[in-house]
Design a protein around this motif. Structure first.
Motif, PDB file in Angstrom:
ATOM      1  N   HIS A  77       0.774  -1.053  -0.085  1.00  0.00           N
ATOM      2  CA  HIS A  77      -0.202  -0.183   0.046  1.00  0.00           C
ATOM      3  C   HIS A  77       0.905   1.326   0.160  1.00  0.00           C
ATOM      4  CE1 HIS A  77      -2.991   2.846   2.500  1.00  0.00           C
ATOM      5  NE2 HIS A  77      -2.999   2.911   1.286  1.00  0.00           N
ATOM      6  N   ARG A  78       1.656   1.391   1.082  1.00  0.00           N
ATOM      7  CA  ARG A  78       2.392   2.802   1.314  1.00  0.00           C
ATOM      8  C   ARG A  78       3.794   2.432   1.581  1.00  0.00           C
ATOM      9  NH1 ARG A  78      -0.876   3.977  -1.847  1.00  0.00           N
ATOM     10  NH2 ARG A  78      -2.063   5.861  -1.711  1.00  0.00           N
ATOM     11  N   ASP A  79       4.098   1.157   1.446  1.00  0.00           N
ATOM     12  CA  ASP A  79       5.914   0.848   1.635  1.00  0.00           C
ATOM     13  C   ASP A  79       6.363   0.633   3.045  1.00  0.00           C
ATOM     14  OD1 ASP A  79       6.188   0.683  -1.260  1.00  0.00           O
ATOM     15  OD2 ASP A  79       6.758   2.830  -1.282  1.00  0.00           O
ATOM     16  N   TYR A  96       0.725   1.133   9.479  1.00  0.00           N
ATOM     17  CA  TYR A  96       0.524   2.401   9.008  1.00  0.00           C
ATOM     18  C   TYR A  96      -0.835   2.744   8.580  1.00  0.00           C
ATOM     19  CZ  TYR A  96       1.826   6.554   5.905  1.00  0.00           C
ATOM     20  OH  TYR A  96       2.232   7.637   5.527  1.00  0.00           O
TER      21      TYR A  96
END
Length: 349
Positions: A77-79, A96
C-alpha cells in the motif's frame, strides 16, 4: 580429491580464473541457497525483522502453534515495514493503515472500506521458509540449488543440544567462514580463552573437495575447552556446505565430542550473522550449558574484534595475499567459491 595449488609452498598461488574480490550482491546464484534467518524461539507473538542478502524480510506466526510465514518487509500500500506491525486474529497487521494479511500473504481486510474489493496487487510477496534445527531458514529464489545442509547428530540419541545466539559481525560471510576454517589463528586471536602463542605449531590439514563443499581434518593444541581449563588437543573434522554453512566436529582425548553447527547468513555485502548451535555427548551435569555459552560468547567476541578490523571486501584472488603451508584450508575455500560463482561447480547435499 585432495585440494592442491601450484606454488602454494612458495608463498603464492598462480591458479585463478575468477574475480579478485567476492562481492555477494554481484552473484544472483547465492540467492538460491537456504540461510538461517533466526532462531525459531525468537518468533513469538510479534513480527520479527531480518535482512538476508540485502533483502528485508518479516517473519511472523499467525498463531502460537502455527508455522512461520515469511514475506518481504514491505506493505504494497505505502511501503511501510510490516515488521513494525502486529498479529491479530491470525492476521499480520500493518502499523501504517491497518491492512491485514493471512499466513499465505493474501489480503484479508482493509479497515477503511472493509466491504470494498481488494486491489489485485495488495498481497504480500512471500518467501520460501522452513524450520529445522530450531532455526527458521529462508531461500530468496523459487529454485534452490540445494536443500538445507544436513546435521544428522541433531536430535540423535546420545547428543544434547545447546542452542546459542545469533552473533552479528560487521564483515563478509566469507571472512567469517574462513576464520572458522583457519587453524592458524587460534593460538593468537584466542589467547584470552583457549589459545596459546607458545603452542602455535600445527599438524598438516588434509583438505578434500566433496560434493557439498569442503572437508578438512587436523589437530590444534589448545589450553582449555568450554568451561574447563587445562592443556589438551582438539581433533577437528570441519565441513563447509557451500556456500556458508559449517559443521565442526571436535573430539577431545578423553572421548568427549563437541559439534558446532554454524549457520552463517550474509546480511549484505559487508555484514553477516552467525546462528550457532552446539551438540555434545556429555550431560548438563557434566558441563552446564551456561558455561559453554559463556565460553563461546568470549570466543566470538575475540574473532569479531579481529574480523571487523579487516578490509571490507573479501580477497578471492590468491595473489592478493601471501600464503604458507598453514593456509591450505583458506586456499581451498577461495577455489571453492571461485568455482561456484563462475559456474564450474554446483554443490549437492
Amino acid at each position: 580429491m585432495t585440494a592442491t595449488f601450484p606454488g602454494e609452498l612458495a608463498g603464492r598461488v598462480t591458479r585463478h580464473d575468477g574475480p579478485d574480490h567476492l562481492i555477494i550482491s554481484e552473484h544472483p546464484l547465492l540467492r538460491r541457497f537456504w540461510y538461517a534467518a533466526c532462531f525459531a524461539a525468537d518468533v513469538t507473538a510479534a513480527p520479527v525483522a531480518r535482512t538476508v542478502l540485502g533483502t528485508r524480510l518479516v517473519l511472523w506466526r499467525p498463531s502460537p502453534d502455527a508455522a512461520v510465514s515469511v514475506a518481504l518487509d514491505r506493505c504494497a500500500h505505502r511501503d511501510a515495514p510490516l515488521s513494525k506491525g502486529w498479529v491479530a486474529n491470525c492476521h499480520l497487521v500493518c502499523a501504517y493503515h491497518g491492512w491485514e494479511w493471512d499466513a499465505a500473504g493474501q489480503t484479508k481486510r482493509i479497515p477503511q472500506f472493509p466491504d470494498a474489493p481488494h486491489p489485485t496487487k495488495s498481497g504480500l510477496t512471500m518467501v520460501r521458509a522452513q524450520e529445522r534445527y530450531g532455526l527458521f531458514w529462508v531461500c530468496l529464489d523459487d529454485d534452490p540449488v540445494a536443500g538445507i545442509p544436513p546435521a544428522p547428530e541433531y536430535g540423535a540419541p546420545g547428543w544434547r543440544v545447546v542452542p546459542e545466539y545469533e552473533f552479528p559481525f560487521a564483515c563478509t560471510a566469507m571472512h567469517l567462514v574462513e576464520n572458522n576454517f583457519d587453524p592458524g589463528h587460534v593460538a593468537f586471536v584466542h589467547r584470552g580463552t583457549f589459545g596459546n602463542p607458545d603452542r602455535a605449531e600445527l599438524t598438516d590439514q588434509l583438505v578434500t573437495r566433496e560434493p557439498y563443499g569442503l572437508l578438512t581434518r587436523g589437530q590444534v593444541p589448545v589450553d582449555s575447552r568450554p568451561g574447563e581449563p587445562g592443556a589438551t588437543v582438539r581433533t577437528t573434522v570441519s565441513a563447509v556446505y557451500a556456500p556458508f554453512f559449517m559443521h565442526l566436529h571436535i573430539t577431545y582425548p578423553d572421548g568427549l565430542q563437541h559439534i558446532m553447527l554454524k549457520a552463517i547468513t550474509p546480511v549484505d555485502d559487508t555484514h553477516c550473522s552467525l546462528a550457532q548451535i552446539v551438540l555434545r555427548t556429555d550431560t548438563e551435569a557434566d558441563r552446564p550449558a551456561a558455561d559453554i555459552l559463556a565460553f563461546d560468547v568470549a570466543v566470538e567476541n575475540e574473532d569479531r574484534d579481529m574480523l571487523e578490523s579487516l578490509p571490507p571486501q573479501y580477497p578471492l584472488a590468491p595473489h592478493l595475499n601471501a600464503h604458507a603451508r598453514a593456509d591450505r584450508n583458506s586456499l581451498a575455500l577461495r577455489r571453492l567459491w571461485t568455482d561456484l560463482i563462475t559456474g564450474h561447480w554446483t554443490p549437492s547435499y
